[in-house]
Write an enzyme that holds these catalytic residues in place. Structure first.
Site, PDB file in Angstrom:
ATOM      1  N   GLU A 153     -17.920  -6.548  46.466  1.00  9.09           N
ATOM      2  CA  GLU A 153     -18.501  -5.555  47.368  1.00  9.09           C
ATOM      3  C   GLU A 153     -19.045  -4.370  46.555  1.00  9.09           C
ATOM      4  O   GLU A 153     -18.436  -3.946  45.572  1.00  9.09           O
ATOM      5  CB  GLU A 153     -17.427  -5.069  48.335  1.00  9.09           C
ATOM      6  CG  GLU A 153     -17.858  -3.974  49.285  1.00  9.09           C
ATOM      7  CD  GLU A 153     -16.700  -3.432  50.118  1.00  9.09           C
ATOM      8  OE1 GLU A 153     -16.954  -2.859  51.187  1.00  9.09           O
ATOM      9  OE2 GLU A 153     -15.531  -3.589  49.690  1.00  9.09           O
ATOM     10  N   LYS A 198     -21.903  -4.886  56.990  1.00  8.59           N
ATOM     11  CA  LYS A 198     -20.459  -4.965  57.215  1.00  8.59           C
ATOM     12  C   LYS A 198     -20.144  -4.544  58.651  1.00  8.59           C
ATOM     13  O   LYS A 198     -20.601  -3.501  59.123  1.00  8.59           O
ATOM     14  CB  LYS A 198     -19.754  -4.050  56.220  1.00  8.59           C
ATOM     15  CG  LYS A 198     -18.240  -4.079  56.250  1.00  8.59           C
ATOM     16  CD  LYS A 198     -17.693  -3.186  55.137  1.00  8.59           C
ATOM     17  CE  LYS A 198     -16.185  -3.183  55.070  1.00  8.59           C
ATOM     18  NZ  LYS A 198     -15.687  -2.340  53.948  1.00  8.59           N
ATOM     19  N   CYS A 257     -15.083  -7.373  52.798  1.00  3.79           N
ATOM     20  CA  CYS A 257     -13.822  -6.663  52.626  1.00  3.79           C
ATOM     21  C   CYS A 257     -12.977  -6.589  53.906  1.00  3.79           C
ATOM     22  O   CYS A 257     -12.344  -7.562  54.302  1.00  3.79           O
ATOM     23  CB  CYS A 257     -14.117  -5.275  52.055  1.00  3.79           C
ATOM     24  SG  CYS A 257     -12.695  -4.500  51.226  1.00  3.79           S
TER      25      CYS A 257
END
Length: 268
Positions: free
Chosen positions: A45, A116, A150
């Site tokens: 990331e 995300k 994540c």
């Protein structure tokens, strides 16, 4: 397209926080030792900058990039020269907003993006980035691949593999050592419940707030078994490799079709 086996190269990169030039140089030098038969290189990331913990939106905007800027230009060069797909996330600029953006780039330069979904509120990520509303999905060499970033891995509904829509789930992270036990448990859990391969790549190093990252990166098969191969030390052998067999995945899904009994649901 027929499905062939895939070879992944995981790069638990030692990120130099707030130094894009250092990170891109490390990537450029490291890929020189990449196995020639690699199909997909997986980066952590925000690999080019590090996760912007403690920064304001205005500060993050100064390091955000469009698709025409330095980070993606370098990735396109590497992808074409090495004939590999590359995926990860970077800080993306869109007019007045910034996003933590996942990308999957093919050797021909074609790139898919998705932002995300779950922003890490405990670090103020929700005050900086605009969150996404869809999961990245691509087809590559006959494989259906999905990507998350994540914190997304904590949310099983978001990762749900409805009717085997993906064969491989890739999760890229800046997951600190203090909480890494959760990361190392969530990855195989997602593999088992979704009857798919799951690849997780975390970074190494220390961020600008003193949090350490130990590079915990692994590939799990559809039974939750770790299958990655580590060679020697991370200095001489910076990549972790894993071979994925589609025939084994197909056979398991046929013998143990738990996916057929999954509950239906709708995301709002």
């Amino acid at each position: 397209m027929s499905k062939c086996d895939l070879k992944l190269a995981l790069f638990p990169m030692n990120i130099c926080w707030d130094s894009m030039s250092s990170n891109l140089l490390e990537l450029s030098e490291s890929v020189k030792s990449l196995d020639d038969d690699t199909d997909i290189l997986v980066l952590p990331e925000t690999f080019s900058t590090g996760f912007p913990i403690g920064k304001t939106r205005e500060e993050v905007r100064t390091i955000a990039e469009t698709t025409q800027e330095t980070t993606l230009r370098l990735l396109k060069k590497i992808s074409k020269e090495r004939n590999i797909a590359i995926c990860g996330s970077y800080i993306a600029a869109d007019n007045d907003t910034v996003s933590n953006r996942a990308f999957f780039m093919r050797p021909d330069g074609e790139t898919a993006f998705a932002d995300k979904r779950h922003l890490f509120t405990m670090a103020g990520e929700d005050r900086i980035f605009k969150n996404g509303d869809r999961r990245l999905g691509v087809e590559f060499k006959g494989w259906n691949i999905s990507m998350i970033v994540c914190y997304d891995i904590r949310f099983p509904v978001w990762c749900r593999n409805v009717n085997n829509e993906y064969d491989l789930l890739i999760a890229v992270a800046n997951w600190p050592e203090v909480r890494v036990d959760a990361w190392n448990k969530l990855l195989p859990a997602r593999a088992i419940e979704n009857e798919a391969y799951v690849c997780g790549v975390d970074c190494s190093g220390t961020d600008n707030k003193g949090f350490r990252y130990d590079g915990s990166s692994e590939v799990y098969d559809f039974k939750g078994k770790p299958i990655a191969e580590i060679r020697g030390n991370s200095i001489d052998f910076p990549f972790i490799y894993s071979y994925l067999s589609f025939d084994k995945l197909k056979s398991f899904r046929e013998k143990f079709p738990a996916w057929k009994d999954a509950d239906s649901f709708t995301l709002e």
